[in-house]
Each structure stands twice: as structure tokens, then as C-alpha cells.
Scaffold this motif. Structure first.
Motif, PDB file in Angstrom:
ATOM      1  N   ARG A  31       9.836   5.778   4.698  1.00  0.00           N
ATOM      2  CA  ARG A  31       8.507   5.453   5.208  1.00  0.00           C
ATOM      3  C   ARG A  31       7.879   4.370   4.342  1.00  0.00           C
ATOM      4  O   ARG A  31       8.208   4.241   3.164  1.00  0.00           O
ATOM      5  N   LEU A  32       6.962   3.620   4.932  1.00  0.00           N
ATOM      6  CA  LEU A  32       6.143   2.665   4.199  1.00  0.00           C
ATOM      7  C   LEU A  32       4.689   3.131   4.283  1.00  0.00           C
ATOM      8  O   LEU A  32       4.247   3.586   5.347  1.00  0.00           O
ATOM      9  N   PRO A  33       3.950   3.033   3.194  1.00  0.00           N
ATOM     10  CA  PRO A  33       2.544   3.447   3.258  1.00  0.00           C
ATOM     11  C   PRO A  33       1.746   2.495   4.137  1.00  0.00           C
ATOM     12  O   PRO A  33       1.801   1.273   3.968  1.00  0.00           O
ATOM     13  N   LYS A  34       1.022   3.078   5.092  1.00  0.00           N
ATOM     14  CA  LYS A  34       0.255   2.278   6.036  1.00  0.00           C
ATOM     15  C   LYS A  34      -1.098   2.923   6.290  1.00  0.00           C
ATOM     16  O   LYS A  34      -1.285   4.120   6.105  1.00  0.00           O
ATOM     17  N   THR A  35      -2.037   2.101   6.730  1.00  0.00           N
ATOM     18  CA  THR A  35      -3.302   2.639   7.215  1.00  0.00           C
ATOM     19  C   THR A  35      -3.080   3.216   8.607  1.00  0.00           C
ATOM     20  O   THR A  35      -2.042   3.012   9.229  1.00  0.00           O
ATOM     21  N   SER A  63      -4.297   2.207  11.243  1.00  0.00           N
ATOM     22  CA  SER A  63      -4.179   1.134  12.230  1.00  0.00           C
ATOM     23  C   SER A  63      -2.848   0.413  12.133  1.00  0.00           C
ATOM     24  O   SER A  63      -2.570  -0.487  12.922  1.00  0.00           O
ATOM     25  N   GLY A  64      -2.010   0.791  11.144  1.00  0.00           N
ATOM     26  CA  GLY A  64      -0.678   0.216  11.061  1.00  0.00           C
ATOM     27  C   GLY A  64      -0.499  -0.868  10.019  1.00  0.00           C
ATOM     28  O   GLY A  64       0.576  -1.447   9.908  1.00  0.00           O
ATOM     29  N   LYS A  65      -1.536  -1.184   9.246  1.00  0.00           N
ATOM     30  CA  LYS A  65      -1.399  -2.193   8.208  1.00  0.00           C
ATOM     31  C   LYS A  65      -0.612  -1.613   7.026  1.00  0.00           C
ATOM     32  O   LYS A  65      -0.964  -0.563   6.485  1.00  0.00           O
ATOM     33  N   ILE A  66       0.439  -2.313   6.634  1.00  0.00           N
ATOM     34  CA  ILE A  66       1.228  -1.874   5.488  1.00  0.00           C
ATOM     35  C   ILE A  66       0.454  -2.172   4.206  1.00  0.00           C
ATOM     36  O   ILE A  66      -0.088  -3.267   4.027  1.00  0.00           O
ATOM     37  N   LEU A  67       0.399  -1.209   3.316  1.00  0.00           N
ATOM     38  CA  LEU A  67      -0.390  -1.336   2.090  1.00  0.00           C
ATOM     39  C   LEU A  67       0.443  -2.033   1.008  1.00  0.00           C
ATOM     40  O   LEU A  67       0.889  -1.428   0.026  1.00  0.00           O
ATOM     41  N   ARG A  68       0.639  -3.331   1.196  1.00  0.00           N
ATOM     42  CA  ARG A  68       1.496  -4.097   0.289  1.00  0.00           C
ATOM     43  C   ARG A  68       0.921  -4.158  -1.121  1.00  0.00           C
ATOM     44  O   ARG A  68       1.657  -4.104  -2.106  1.00  0.00           O
ATOM     45  N   LYS A  69      -0.397  -4.315  -1.222  1.00  0.00           N
ATOM     46  CA  LYS A  69      -1.008  -4.385  -2.546  1.00  0.00           C
ATOM     47  C   LYS A  69      -0.744  -3.106  -3.333  1.00  0.00           C
ATOM     48  O   LYS A  69      -0.450  -3.146  -4.531  1.00  0.00           O
ATOM     49  N   MET A  70      -0.816  -1.980  -2.666  1.00  0.00           N
ATOM     50  CA  MET A  70      -0.575  -0.718  -3.345  1.00  0.00           C
ATOM     51  C   MET A  70       0.888  -0.591  -3.777  1.00  0.00           C
ATOM     52  O   MET A  70       1.186  -0.067  -4.855  1.00  0.00           O
ATOM     53  N   ILE A  71       1.808  -1.078  -2.939  1.00  0.00           N
ATOM     54  CA  ILE A  71       3.222  -1.065  -3.330  1.00  0.00           C
ATOM     55  C   ILE A  71       3.420  -1.928  -4.576  1.00  0.00           C
ATOM     56  O   ILE A  71       4.152  -1.551  -5.501  1.00  0.00           O
ATOM     57  N   ARG A  72       2.739  -3.070  -4.628  1.00  0.00           N
ATOM     58  CA  ARG A  72       2.826  -3.933  -5.818  1.00  0.00           C
ATOM     59  C   ARG A  72       2.304  -3.207  -7.052  1.00  0.00           C
ATOM     60  O   ARG A  72       2.875  -3.311  -8.136  1.00  0.00           O
ATOM     61  N   GLY A  97       3.558  -0.364 -12.267  1.00  0.00           N
ATOM     62  CA  GLY A  97       3.167   0.752 -13.120  1.00  0.00           C
ATOM     63  C   GLY A  97       1.678   0.862 -13.313  1.00  0.00           C
ATOM     64  O   GLY A  97       1.209   1.467 -14.278  1.00  0.00           O
ATOM     65  N   GLU A  98       0.896   0.304 -12.380  1.00  0.00           N
ATOM     66  CA  GLU A  98      -0.553   0.301 -12.516  1.00  0.00           C
ATOM     67  C   GLU A  98      -1.162   1.543 -11.864  1.00  0.00           C
ATOM     68  O   GLU A  98      -0.540   2.219 -11.042  1.00  0.00           O
ATOM     69  N   GLN A  99      -2.395   1.812 -12.236  1.00  0.00           N
ATOM     70  CA  GLN A  99      -3.155   2.850 -11.556  1.00  0.00           C
ATOM     71  C   GLN A  99      -3.560   2.315 -10.182  1.00  0.00           C
ATOM     72  O   GLN A  99      -3.936   1.152 -10.040  1.00  0.00           O
ATOM     73  N   TYR A 100      -3.466   3.140  -9.163  1.00  0.00           N
ATOM     74  CA  TYR A 100      -3.831   2.689  -7.818  1.00  0.00           C
ATOM     75  C   TYR A 100      -4.763   3.700  -7.170  1.00  0.00           C
ATOM     76  O   TYR A 100      -4.754   4.879  -7.485  1.00  0.00           O
ATOM     77  N   GLN A 101      -5.593   3.183  -6.282  1.00  0.00           N
ATOM     78  CA  GLN A 101      -6.575   3.999  -5.569  1.00  0.00           C
ATOM     79  C   GLN A 101      -6.104   4.145  -4.130  1.00  0.00           C
ATOM     80  O   GLN A 101      -5.904   3.160  -3.429  1.00  0.00           O
ATOM     81  N   VAL A 102      -5.895   5.366  -3.682  1.00  0.00           N
ATOM     82  CA  VAL A 102      -5.443   5.589  -2.301  1.00  0.00           C
ATOM     83  C   VAL A 102      -6.617   5.357  -1.352  1.00  0.00           C
ATOM     84  O   VAL A 102      -7.661   6.001  -1.482  1.00  0.00           O
ATOM     85  N   PRO A 103      -6.492   4.432  -0.395  1.00  0.00           N
ATOM     86  CA  PRO A 103      -7.604   4.179   0.533  1.00  0.00           C
ATOM     87  C   PRO A 103      -7.798   5.355   1.481  1.00  0.00           C
ATOM     88  O   PRO A 103      -6.855   6.075   1.817  1.00  0.00           O
ATOM     89  N   SER A 104      -9.016   5.531   1.922  1.00  0.00           N
ATOM     90  CA  SER A 104      -9.327   6.661   2.792  1.00  0.00           C
ATOM     91  C   SER A 104      -8.662   6.544   4.150  1.00  0.00           C
ATOM     92  O   SER A 104      -8.519   7.543   4.861  1.00  0.00           O
ATOM     93  N   THR A 105      -8.233   5.339   4.522  1.00  0.00           N
ATOM     94  CA  THR A 105      -7.646   5.141   5.847  1.00  0.00           C
ATOM     95  C   THR A 105      -6.130   5.280   5.852  1.00  0.00           C
ATOM     96  O   THR A 105      -5.491   4.976   6.857  1.00  0.00           O
ATOM     97  N   ILE A 106      -5.531   5.742   4.756  1.00  0.00           N
ATOM     98  CA  ILE A 106      -4.073   5.853   4.723  1.00  0.00           C
ATOM     99  C   ILE A 106      -3.612   6.893   5.741  1.00  0.00           C
ATOM    100  O   ILE A 106      -4.240   7.930   5.940  1.00  0.00           O
ATOM    101  N   ASP A 107      -2.510   6.596   6.406  1.00  0.00           N
ATOM    102  CA  ASP A 107      -2.010   7.467   7.459  1.00  0.00           C
ATOM    103  C   ASP A 107      -1.266   8.674   6.889  1.00  0.00           C
ATOM    104  O   ASP A 107      -1.426   9.797   7.354  1.00  0.00           O
TER     105      ASP A 107
END
Length: 658
Positions: A600-604, A606-615, A620-630
Motif C-alpha cells: 500500500r501507499l499512504p494516501k489521503t 481523495s487519493g493523493k499520495i503523501l509523497r512528502k511524508m514518505i520522504r 528518519g524525520e518526525q512526521y505528522q499524520v494528516p487528518s485526511t489520511i485514508d
């Protein structure tokens, strides 16, 4: 180069563009006459203190009245306005324009009895049920500002929006229904109110049979209140007064509350239903989205009703409700003429049914067009659909902020009053392009210094002011952020945040967010181009390319792919083949560091792939999960794949929500 027939279309199109760009007030005054007003506007275009366009500020109308009452008065009262289809609850309903108007008018009466007045905010926290549409229209009818929050959002995210919008009332359902579970909304709503600093005066709760909610002192039963409610008439609104707040999710910080007005939005949606979608009164239109997205606002609720069409509202998925033939069943059953979805939906369908066998036996002859937006329509998916369906496949591009499409292949040029001889067919599509900007959007490509770039050269996609009607009027209670996020970088322009180019014939290619351009040994490369190459392989259902840190070249591209269910080849051979395809197609500088196969790929949603979060995970950075994640668990899948491959410091990445 363009063929003769397309050149003729181009000439007519350019005449409209010239009118919209050179005399915008005349152009948009003419479009305004196509909707219903209480008082026609005298001031068509005005400018606010930030030199941002405002439209129809002294006209008076109400978008609910224009969408419902007007059509009943014009003789459409017995036409179906809404079909609701819910495979997850095995339920179907339909409403005529008269029935929908009457139900909305009584629901507005309920809100009025709860103290809601013009200018008050109302949060709507509901699943894809007809009452959610009615809630939006009832707020508009009263002049209250609605803010739809996805049903099922976490209490924390809902609390943030409660504090920002400060609603007088919250309208909610007792639960939402997914493929394999029932989600209790009411306990989450109660928790959100406890977390928030602001407390609403009342909550109106729709009880669903799948799970009833326990009501507290501030809660009111939706159905019981409706029994005693009196219908209320639509309140006259100045054209520039706010209709709704729609929060866009960011990966960090406070979400941005996009504000939309009544009149400019109504004019723009009516115009787009005609010129872009080619929809006529009486047509059946379906947008396979959620009311929590701008697509749901514009093209499930308001757009179809403003034009006098019939909307189809769907509580289900493109796959697994019950299978990958769900969309074909809907088109056949409701005789849908124009269908709108996200590319990711059809990538999911292609993954499960690569040969489209489930379309067999379905009568989809009613379908005239298929529109896709929300995530870039990759050429492989475009070609798959184009080979499958004998109708125009239209990639179009827009944003939450614009409210309606910026670019697309115009199927309805012949429907405008001043376009009697324009073609009835679209111009030839170019895979990967959203075709031409709509008349009214003056799209340009600028470099980092603010200079226009040559045709075919990539840069920042911007829109010259004045933005047309229907675009955001600002961010709720945050003028400074509106200025810094959208207007400051290029004075006189709106910064879309996307990169792309215009080719020699004016076709717009949007290649992805500016953040998705990576720098490899001094060369700026678009990850969208590499995804296009990966996605063209017959084994690939979906893919994403990101840039990861490299000590020698600065950044190196890394591919992540999902393979189709029916593919049975050797994964190691496939990965090597994909690396070679990118190198051969784009050049040695685009050599992929690796290709990882993921489930699977993390997506909102609406289907937008969360490329910034994958980066961020790869780094190894801290990331914030968006509320619209599927599906939040998809992040762990990616982190494990990156860690197993020894990519960066993925094992060190931590979720800031934990």
C-alpha cells in the motif's frame, strides 16, 4: 502541431480567453445573468485590501434558493434531484427537486429553532447520506456558514476545527458505515467537544439504524425535531458573504480554513457545469467523492443542482462494494451521462480487474464522458481507460482553493450563449495534460525570479489576478497566512504550489507539487515524469517516486510500486527492469537508487499520495499524520519497506501523533 479542426476550436477558445482576460467584468457579468438573483449585482469586480479579487459584492441571492426553489418555480419540481446509493447499508433513496426543497426548508427551520442565524457557523460531521447534503443546503438557506468535517475524523482533529470555526450548532450522525465495520461518530463528537475550548450550544444528531447514539443534554434528535419543524424561506445574501469554510489538511500546524462566497461560487459552478462538463438540465451527473472534499461541495451538492441536473450520491467504494465493477453498475442503473472520479479509484479498479471483465454485460451507453481529478492522471491509467471506454477521458486540474476546475478539455463550448458555432466534440487529448486553462483562469509559468519561461520549460504554475469568481475569498480569520501562502511570492499572481509547463500549443501539464521536484547532481527532475515511466509497465498498478538524500549527488530518486493482483513474475527481475526503463526513457541522470515493492501507499481519502511524508520517513524525520489520511497503517508498511532496503534512516522515523 494542431490539426485544422483543432485550430478552429483553438481560435474560438482564444476569443473567449481574450474576453475573460481583457474585459473580465463584462465576461463575468454575462455569466452572472445565467443564474437566479434576488437583486442583480451592479458592482461586478472589486478588490480587497490584499489586492485580491472579490465578485458581485452588491448583488443579492441565495445559493440554496438558486439550486432548489428556482427550479421548482421553473417547472422541475417533479424531476429527481438526488439519487442516493449505499451498498454498505443495502439502501437506496431518491428525492425530487420539490421533495428536496421541502426537506431542506424544514431542516433550516430546525436550525432556526436552535438559534442559528445568518453568519453563525455550523459544523457538519456526517457520512455520505442524503441528510448531509440537506444539512449543507439548510445552512446556506439560513445564511449560516457551514463547515463540513469528514465523518470519522479523530476527536483531536475535530476539536481543532471546533475551536477555529466556533460553531453554534454541530450536525452529526450517530455512526458511519464502512465495508467491514460501523464507526461510532457520537462518542468521538463528545470527546472532541471535551477537548475543544469552544462548546457548541446544541448538537443535532441523525440516528442511523446501524448504531444508535445515546443523547445528552445538549443533543437533539434529528428526526424528532423535523416532525415539528416549520419550513423557512431562503435568506437574501450579499454576493460576497461567506457560504462555507472548508479546512485543508496540512502535515504540520493548524489547517487552513478556505472561505467561499455565495454568488461567485454559484456563477462559477453553473459556468463550469456548462463549458467544461457539458452538462444540461435533466442530465444525470455523478461525482464519486465525499462531501468532506471540495469535489463533494462543488459537484455532488451545489453544481448539479444549480444547473438543474440530477446528482448521484454514493456511500461506497470503487472496489469491494462488492467488487471492482461498482462504478459500471452505477452508470448502468442510474443512466449516468457524466461521471467524475479520482484517478486512484480507477487504478484500484485496474489492479483488481486488469482486463475490465466486470464491465461485461453492463449497458453503459448513457455515459458521454469520464472526468478525473484529485491526483495527476498518469498516462498509463489514461490509456487504459481510453482503450476501454468509447467516450472522452478528461483529465482536469484544480484545487480546494480554486473551488472549481482551472484547466480541462472543454466539452460544452457550444452551450454558451455567444458560441453558436463552436464544436460539439473535445479537442484531442494529450496524455499527462489537463488540456487548456478554462477562460477566466489566466495561467502562466514563472521561474524563481518571476519571469515567464519558454514553452515546454517547467516552472511554477501561477494564476494572474483577478482570480475568477468561485475561488477562495481568503482564509478564515487568517489574512496574514493567506497573503504569505498564496500572494506574496509573486505579487499580482496566485501561487498554486504546483510545478508544470505549457507546451507550444498551450496544453497545460501539471507535474506535481513544487516539493516533488528533486535536484540530482544539479539537475532538476520531476518525480511525475519518472512515475509516468514506472506506471506504464503492465505489472504496475500504482507508484510513487521520491527524492532521498545522497552524499554524492545531493538527491537520488527512489521508486515505490504496487503490483497488480494478477501479475506472477519475478520481483527481482521486475525491479531491475523498472530501473532500466526510467534510465532509458529519461536519461542516466534519472537512474533510480532502487525500486521497492509495497502493498500500500499512504494516501489521503481523495487519493493523493503523501509523497512528502514518505520522504520524511526515508530521512528518519518526525512526521505528522494528516487528518485526511485514508489508512494510517500504510505508513508502517512504507517504513518497513524502506528500513528493510537500508534506505536512509527510516527506522528512526517517528510519528508526531504518537
Amino acid at each position: 502541431m494542431l490539426e485544422d479542426t483543432t485550430l478552429a476550436s483553438r481560435e474560438r477558445y482564444m476569443a473567449l480567453v481574450a474576453c475573460a482576460n481583457e474585459t473580465p467584468e463584462d465576461f463575468w457579468a454575462k455569466q452572472a445573468r445565467r443564474i437566479n438573483w434576488f437583486r442583480q449585482p451592479q458592482t461586478i469586480l472589486a478588490w480587497d485590501t490584499q489586492q485580491h479579487a472579490r465578485w458581485y459584492i452588491d448583488g443579492e441571492m441565495n445559493i440554496c434558493h438558486a439550486a432548489l426553489d428556482h427550479h421548482v418555480a421553473e417547472g422541475r419540481g417533479d424531476q429527481v434531484a438526488l439519487y442516493w446509493d449505499s451498498p454498505v447499508t443495502d439502501s437506496k433513496r431518491q428525492y425530487t427537486y420539490r421533495e428536496l426543497r421541502d426537506d431542506v426548508a424544514r431542516l433550516a427551520g430546525v436550525l432556526r429553532d436552535l438559534g442559528v442565524e445568518k453568519g453563525d457557523r455550523v459544523i457538519i460531521y456526517m457520512p455520505m447520506v442524503p441528510e448531509a447534503m440537506m444539512a449543507m443546503l439548510a445552512c446556506a438557506r439560513l445564511g449560516a456558514v457551514h463547515s463540513v468535517v469528514f465523518g470519522g475524523f479523530s476527536p483531536k482533529e475535530l476539536a481543532v476545527r471546533i475551536d477555529d470555526a466556533a460553531p453554534k450548532v454541530i450536525m452529526a450522525a450517530s455512526c458511519g458505515v464502512e465495508i467491514d465495520r460501523v464507526i461510532p461518530y457520537k462518542p468521538w463528537l463528545d470527546e472532541a467537544i471535551e477537548l475543544a475550548g469552544h462548546t457548541p450550544e446544541a448538537c443535532l444528531v441523525l440516528q442511523r439504524d446501524q448504531q444508535l447514539a445515546t443523547l445528552g443534554p445538549r443533543d437533539h434528535d434529528w428526526q424528532a425535531c423535523l416532525q415539528d419543524a416549520q419550513a423557512t424561506e431562503a435568506v437574501s445574501m450579499l454576493g460576497s458573504e461567506p457560504l462555507y469554510i472548508l479546512y485543508t489538511s496540512g502535515t504540520t500546524g493548524k489547517p487552513k480554513g478556505v472561505v467561499r462566497d455565495h454568488a461567485g461560487y454559484a456563477v462559477a459552478l453553473h459556468y463550469s457545469m456548462e463549458i467544461l462538463y457539458g452538462v444540461r438540465p435533466g442530465d444525470i451527473f455523478m461525482a464519486a467523492s465525499d462531501i468532506g472534499w471540495v469535489v463533494g461541495h462543488s459537484y455532488i451538492v451545489y453544481g448539479p443542482l444549480l444547473i438543474g441536473a440530477t446528482a448521484v450520491m454514493y456511500e461506497g467504494k470503487p472496489v469491494k462494494t462488492p467488487d471492482a465493477g461498482a462504478f459500471w453498475r452505477l452508470i448502468e442503473e442510474y443512466r449516468i451521462s457524466c461521471f467524475f472520479s479520482a484517478p486512484t479509484a480507477f487504478r484500484a479498479i485496474k489492479k483488481e480487474d486488469p482486463e475490465a471483465s466486470l464491465i461485461g454485460g453492463r449497458d453503459i451507453s448513457s455515459l458521454r464522458s469520464l472526468f478525473l481529478a484529485g491526483e495527476r492522471l498518469d498516462p498509463p491509467t489514461y490509456h487504459w481507460l481510453n482503450d476501454l471506454l468509447p467516450v472522452p477521458i478528461v483529465d482536469h486540474w484544480w484545487q480546494t482553493e480554486t473551488g472549481w476546475p482551472v484547466a480541462g478539455n472543454l466539452l460544452g463550448l457550444d452551450m454558451l450563449e455567444d458560441a453558436q458555432t463552436l464544436p460539439h466534440v473535445p479537442v484531442p487529448a494529450r496524455a499527462g495534460s489537463a488540456t487548456w486553462p478554462l477562460p477566466g483562469f489566466n495561467v502562466q509559468i514563472l521561474d524563481g525570479m518571476g519571469d515567464q519561461v519558454a514553452a515546454g520549460e517547467q516552472g511554477n504554475v501561477v494564476i494572474q489576478q483577478p482570480l475568477p469568481p468561485g475561488c477562495l475569498t481568503g482564509l478564515y480569520q487568517d489574512a496574514a497566512r493567506f497573503q504569505s501562502a498564496y500572494l506574496a511570492a509573486y505579487p499580482g499572481y496566485y501561487l498554486t504550489g504546483d510545478g508544470g509547463y505549457l507546451d507550444e500549443d498551450g496544453y497545460l501539464f501539471v507535474m506535481g507539487r513544487i516539493d516533488d521536484v528533486i535536484n540530482v547532481a544539479g539537475h532538476r527532475l520531476s518525480t511525475g515524469e519518472m512515475e509516468q515511466v514506472l506506471g506504464a509497465h503492465p505489472a504496475i498498478a500504482e507508484c510513487a517516486v521520491i527524492g532521498i538524500e545522497d552524499s554524492l549527488k545531493g538527491e537520488m530518486p527512489l521508486g515505490l510500486v504496487i503490483i497488480k493482483d494478477d501479475w506472477t513474475g519475478d520481483e527481482k527481475v521486475l525491479r531491475q527492469m523498472l530501473r532500466e526503463r526510467v534510465r532509458d526513457s529519461i536519461g542516466a541522470i534519472a537512474s533510480l537508487k532502487d525500486v521497492l515493492i509495497v502493498e500500500r501507499l499512504p494516501k489521503t481519502r481523495s487519493g493523493k499520495i503523501l509523497r512528502k511524508m514518505i520522504r520524511q520517513i526515508a530521512a528518519g524525520e518526525q512526521y505528522q499524520v494528516p487528518s485526511t489520511i485514508d489508512d494510517p497503517s500504510s505508513l508502517e508498511d512504507v517504513r518497513e519497506a524502506l528500513s528493510d532496503a537500508g534506505i536512509g534512516r527510516a527506522e528512526q522515523a517517528r510519528c508526531a501523533n504518537e
